[in-house]
Scaffold this motif. Structure first.
Motif, PDB file in Angstrom:
ATOM      1  N   VAL A 137       0.831  -1.202   0.000  1.00  0.00           N
ATOM      2  CA  VAL A 137       0.000   0.000   0.000  1.00  0.00           C
ATOM      3  C   VAL A 137       0.870   1.258   0.000  1.00  0.00           C
ATOM      4  O   VAL A 137       0.532   2.267  -0.640  1.00  0.00           O
ATOM      5  CB  VAL A 137      -0.993  -0.015   1.187  1.00  0.00           C
ATOM      6  N   PHE A 138       2.022   1.216   0.676  1.00  0.00           N
ATOM      7  CA  PHE A 138       2.940   2.358   0.651  1.00  0.00           C
ATOM      8  C   PHE A 138       3.499   2.569  -0.764  1.00  0.00           C
ATOM      9  O   PHE A 138       3.688   3.708  -1.198  1.00  0.00           O
ATOM     10  CB  PHE A 138       4.102   2.152   1.625  1.00  0.00           C
ATOM     11  N   TYR A 139       3.768   1.459  -1.452  1.00  0.00           N
ATOM     12  CA  TYR A 139       4.287   1.575  -2.823  1.00  0.00           C
ATOM     13  C   TYR A 139       3.260   2.262  -3.724  1.00  0.00           C
ATOM     14  O   TYR A 139       3.609   3.122  -4.553  1.00  0.00           O
ATOM     15  CB  TYR A 139       4.626   0.185  -3.378  1.00  0.00           C
ATOM     16  N   ALA A 140       2.000   1.897  -3.569  1.00  0.00           N
ATOM     17  CA  ALA A 140       0.938   2.533  -4.361  1.00  0.00           C
ATOM     18  C   ALA A 140       0.847   4.023  -4.040  1.00  0.00           C
ATOM     19  O   ALA A 140       0.711   4.862  -4.938  1.00  0.00           O
ATOM     20  CB  ALA A 140      -0.397   1.846  -4.092  1.00  0.00           C
ATOM     21  N   GLU A 141       0.951   4.364  -2.753  1.00  0.00           N
ATOM     22  CA  GLU A 141       0.866   5.776  -2.345  1.00  0.00           C
ATOM     23  C   GLU A 141       2.039   6.577  -2.900  1.00  0.00           C
ATOM     24  O   GLU A 141       1.856   7.684  -3.415  1.00  0.00           O
ATOM     25  CB  GLU A 141       0.822   5.869  -0.818  1.00  0.00           C
ATOM     26  N   CYS A 142       3.236   6.028  -2.774  1.00  0.00           N
ATOM     27  CA  CYS A 142       4.419   6.744  -3.268  1.00  0.00           C
ATOM     28  C   CYS A 142       4.420   6.835  -4.794  1.00  0.00           C
ATOM     29  O   CYS A 142       4.906   7.817  -5.360  1.00  0.00           O
ATOM     30  CB  CYS A 142       5.698   6.058  -2.782  1.00  0.00           C
ATOM     31  N   PHE A 174      -4.080  -0.118  -6.072  1.00  0.00           N
ATOM     32  CA  PHE A 174      -5.068   0.082  -5.011  1.00  0.00           C
ATOM     33  C   PHE A 174      -6.273  -0.850  -5.206  1.00  0.00           C
ATOM     34  O   PHE A 174      -6.820  -1.386  -4.230  1.00  0.00           O
ATOM     35  CB  PHE A 174      -5.534   1.538  -4.974  1.00  0.00           C
ATOM     36  N   LYS A 175      -6.686  -1.058  -6.455  1.00  0.00           N
ATOM     37  CA  LYS A 175      -7.802  -1.971  -6.712  1.00  0.00           C
ATOM     38  C   LYS A 175      -7.443  -3.390  -6.299  1.00  0.00           C
ATOM     39  O   LYS A 175      -8.274  -4.125  -5.756  1.00  0.00           O
ATOM     40  CB  LYS A 175      -8.180  -1.926  -8.200  1.00  0.00           C
ATOM     41  N   GLN A 176      -6.180  -3.787  -6.558  1.00  0.00           N
ATOM     42  CA  GLN A 176      -5.738  -5.114  -6.158  1.00  0.00           C
ATOM     43  C   GLN A 176      -5.792  -5.265  -4.638  1.00  0.00           C
ATOM     44  O   GLN A 176      -6.300  -6.258  -4.107  1.00  0.00           O
ATOM     45  CB  GLN A 176      -4.314  -5.355  -6.655  1.00  0.00           C
ATOM     46  N   CYS A 177      -5.282  -4.255  -3.938  1.00  0.00           N
ATOM     47  CA  CYS A 177      -5.309  -4.294  -2.476  1.00  0.00           C
ATOM     48  C   CYS A 177      -6.750  -4.330  -1.962  1.00  0.00           C
ATOM     49  O   CYS A 177      -7.064  -5.043  -0.995  1.00  0.00           O
ATOM     50  CB  CYS A 177      -4.579  -3.084  -1.897  1.00  0.00           C
ATOM     51  N   HIS A 178      -7.633  -3.570  -2.601  1.00  0.00           N
ATOM     52  CA  HIS A 178      -9.032  -3.559  -2.168  1.00  0.00           C
ATOM     53  C   HIS A 178      -9.695  -4.902  -2.418  1.00  0.00           C
ATOM     54  O   HIS A 178     -10.546  -5.350  -1.622  1.00  0.00           O
ATOM     55  CB  HIS A 178      -9.792  -2.454  -2.910  1.00  0.00           C
ATOM     56  N   SER A 179      -9.292  -5.580  -3.490  1.00  0.00           N
ATOM     57  CA  SER A 179      -9.854  -6.910  -3.759  1.00  0.00           C
ATOM     58  C   SER A 179      -9.461  -7.895  -2.664  1.00  0.00           C
ATOM     59  O   SER A 179     -10.219  -8.820  -2.349  1.00  0.00           O
ATOM     60  CB  SER A 179      -9.390  -7.419  -5.124  1.00  0.00           C
ATOM     61  N   TRP A 180      -8.277  -7.700  -2.064  1.00  0.00           N
ATOM     62  CA  TRP A 180      -7.872  -8.552  -0.945  1.00  0.00           C
ATOM     63  C   TRP A 180      -8.781  -8.342   0.257  1.00  0.00           C
ATOM     64  O   TRP A 180      -9.145  -9.293   0.943  1.00  0.00           O
ATOM     65  CB  TRP A 180      -6.419  -8.260  -0.558  1.00  0.00           C
ATOM     66  N   VAL A 207      -5.545   1.280   2.193  1.00  0.00           N
ATOM     67  CA  VAL A 207      -6.347   0.910   1.022  1.00  0.00           C
ATOM     68  C   VAL A 207      -7.582   1.806   0.922  1.00  0.00           C
ATOM     69  O   VAL A 207      -7.941   2.288  -0.149  1.00  0.00           O
ATOM     70  CB  VAL A 207      -6.767  -0.570   1.093  1.00  0.00           C
ATOM     71  N   HIS A 208      -8.225   2.034   2.061  1.00  0.00           N
ATOM     72  CA  HIS A 208      -9.411   2.897   2.066  1.00  0.00           C
ATOM     73  C   HIS A 208      -9.063   4.315   1.628  1.00  0.00           C
ATOM     74  O   HIS A 208      -9.843   4.964   0.917  1.00  0.00           O
ATOM     75  CB  HIS A 208     -10.032   2.912   3.464  1.00  0.00           C
ATOM     76  N   LEU A 209      -7.895   4.798   2.028  1.00  0.00           N
ATOM     77  CA  LEU A 209      -7.452   6.129   1.608  1.00  0.00           C
ATOM     78  C   LEU A 209      -7.277   6.184   0.091  1.00  0.00           C
ATOM     79  O   LEU A 209      -7.832   7.072  -0.578  1.00  0.00           O
ATOM     80  CB  LEU A 209      -6.130   6.478   2.296  1.00  0.00           C
TER      81      LEU A 209
END
Length: 600
Positions: A137-142, A174-180, A207-209
């Protein structure tokens, strides 16, 4: 796809549902616990204006610790984004790259078969550790920060294409993380006995962010843009986005402050500028600020949002006090003062104190690199408004009220300089700069450019504030009447006065609407739309008037007629200044009509 808003109770119910279906872990390693603690402390330091200390506790380990590196990248990104300083942007790019490398170091590594399987079936959650999930999730944010920084770093078309691809990749992560998370909900926490997944609240809130912000922002976009984005894999559901951000805000995690700032940013800044603010419940940001300011009463950022909220409620004097206090509290971070300068500039526009507004336009011109052409034109336009209105509205003076003055020759020199300051982004200049340059050049050619200050208020949707402060709208209506009586209203043959007439009629209609004189407002807007064929310059006025006619029909409850008028504003006019702004606001109105119909 849902377009409308939701109530506070719905948000709270959604947050509870989302959180109770997920499970947490107390088995953090010492490194993870310490990293999260430092990250959360740094965020609190930023909120309480102690930016130097926040940087200090993160900087030393920013190259080694995942949590230090991500936190430091976020702080320096905010500074670079607000300053537009080229050196700061370059340094920030280096810091974000370091954070991405740290994230990659801690992300789950897969072999070739795993990579191919993930491309076809999607990544599986089984066996991920807490650190690996945090790193995802940090990788997606960065990656999102890196993409946004690309827009600031390089103004070429290729740069924009690269940034767009990065944002798409980030959205997919982020969509992948949300699917988890959905996988965990579906299986009711029943994971594989051999390789259980560990979902913790910091991952969930991250993920919610990310998913929340993407959904809210995409849902604001007009239909023609939204259809293209959906075609390439983006989608936007504002209700879902708000629920996820509210869940993250209540999660008491390292992402909670960012979720609350995202909610405040939407309600207090983004929604009002895009036109959605007229249909949102301001009790939601009010509740957030009440809680946050109780804990952080001197937070410059929260005071800024509090000022914005007061402004949206028509409390201009209160807003000025909040913005000034925000500046005072943020003494360690002077680069962020420019956002308060901007708000103060328009506060004084609402008050009709054009010299004070020019004072803050001058501060912006000297302290911000965003668009010097716009800042300088605004300063000149406000000074023209002051000079033209002094007969009936003497300038306000006092030790606590700033002021700026200039001679007629100095205003001419400002207008001459405006075109020389034009910027190009992806080979194109900013629409607001095109407008400013066009007006400056016309002024130098001897045209009057009447009510040029009120035009800028309209550009930033400021009449939504005047509708909440009718005493101030009446003041501006008097200014417009003075302009009406002093301007030759040519109906044909003379292009300049025809354009001027439409600008004056549009501003007059907006003032009438702000004070509740709807029939007179309607006549003004109809007059503008009837003059469309004779315009040479101010082609934005007919679609703007058409949009306003749609809003008037909405207020009467005539939703079918309103929809037709709004669709006309969107489809019958092309290639004019402020086109995207008006399309955003039309989209907001159509979404509100859809919501009203669905509730019947």
């Amino acid at each position: 796809m849902t377009e409308d808003g939701s109530s506070d109770e719905e948000f709270e119910d959604a947050a509870t549902t989302l959180q109770t279906k997920l499970f947490d872990t107390d088995g953090y390693s010492q490194e993870v616990s310490k990293g999260l603690e430092v990250l959360q402390n740094a965020v609190k330091l930023v909120i309480t204006n102690r930016y130097v200390e926040a940087e200090a506790i993160l900087r030393d380990k920013a190259k080694d610790s995942l949590y230090h590196g991500v936190g430091y990248a976020l702080i320096v990104f905010i500074q670079a984004a607000l300053s537009f300083d080229r050196e700061s942007i370059e340094r920030t790019h280096t810091n974000i790259q370091q954070a991405l490398e740290l994230c990659n170091k801690h992300r789950r590594t897969t072999n070739m078969w795993g990579t191919l399987s993930g491309m076809w079936y999607g990544k599986r959650l089984d066996g991920y550790s807490v650190v690996e999930l945090h790193a995802e999730v940090f990788y997606a944010e960065c990656s999102l920060l890196e993409a946004l920084l690309t827009f600031l770093q390089d103004e070429s078309l290729m740069s924009f294409i690269r940034a767009g691809l990065k944002i798409r990749n980030c959205h997919s992560m982020f969509k992948q993380c949300h699917s988890w998370l959905e996988e965990v909900n579906t299986t009711s926490s029943q994971q594989s006995a051999t390789s259980p997944a560990v979902i913790d609240k910091h991952f969930v809130s991250g993920v919610h962010l990310g998913v929340g912000v993407f959904n809210v922002v995409i849902s604001l976009l007009p239909g023609r843009i939204l259809r293209l984005l959906e075609f390439v894999g983006f989608s936007g559901d504002r209700i879902l986005g708000m629920r996820l951000l509210t869940s993250g805000y209540h999660s008491n995690t390292c992402h909670s402050p960012l979720c609350s700032m995202s909610l405040l940013g939407y309600y207090c800044v983004i929604a009002p500028y895009t036109g959605f603010g007229a249909y949102e419940d301001l009790s939601i940001p009010s509740d957030i600020l009440r809680v946050q300011l109780t804990e952080f009463p001197n937070s410059g950022v929260l005071l800024f949002f509090s000022g914005r909220l007061a402004l949206l409620q028509g409390k201009v004097d209160e807003a000025i006090a909040k913005f000034l206090r925000s500046i005072e509290e943020m003494s360690q971070w002077k680069k962020i003062h420019v956002i308060a300068y901007w708000e103060l500039m328009y506060c004084y526009c609402f008050l009709g104190n054009w010299r004070a507004a020019a004072y803050y336009a001058d501060l912006l011109y000297n302290n911000s690199r965003w668009s010097k052409a716009t800042f300088l034109y605004q300063k000149a336009a406000f000074l023209l408004m002051a000079k033209r209105g002094e007969k009936n509205n003497p300038p306000v003076v006092g030790n606590d009220v700033p002021s700026f003055d200039a001679t007629d020759d100095e205003i001419i020199e400002m207008m001459k300089k405006v075109p020389t300051l034009k910027q190009r982004i992806a080979g194109r200049s900013l629409p607001i700069e095109k407008f400013a340059i066009n007006k400056a050049e016309r002024y130098l050619q001897g045209e009057a450019i009447p009510l040029c200050g009120l035009e800028m208020v309209f550009a930033w949707n400021g009449f939504a504030v005047l509708e909440k402060a009718q005493h101030l709208a009446k003041l501006h209506l008097a200014t417009v009447w003075e302009c009406v009586t002093s301007t030759v209203e040519a109906k044909a043959g003379n292009n300049g006065p025809t354009d001027d007439h439409c600008v004056i009629s549009l501003m007059q209609g907006l003032c009438f609407k702000s004070v509740g004189r709807m029939e007179e407002a309607t006549r003004c807007f109809e007059d503008v739309t009837a003059s469309a064929a004779r315009l040479q310059h101010d082609h934005y006025t007919p679609p703007a008037a058409c949009w306003q006619l749609g809003l008037l029909l909405m207020e009467e409850g005539k939703y079918d007629l309103a929809s037709k008028k709004l669709e006309a504003a969107k489809s019958q006019y092309k290639g004019y200044t402020f086109e995207n702004r008006i399309h955003f606001r039309v989209h907001a109105a159509l979404s509100a009509i859809e919501k009203q119909r669905s509730h019947k």
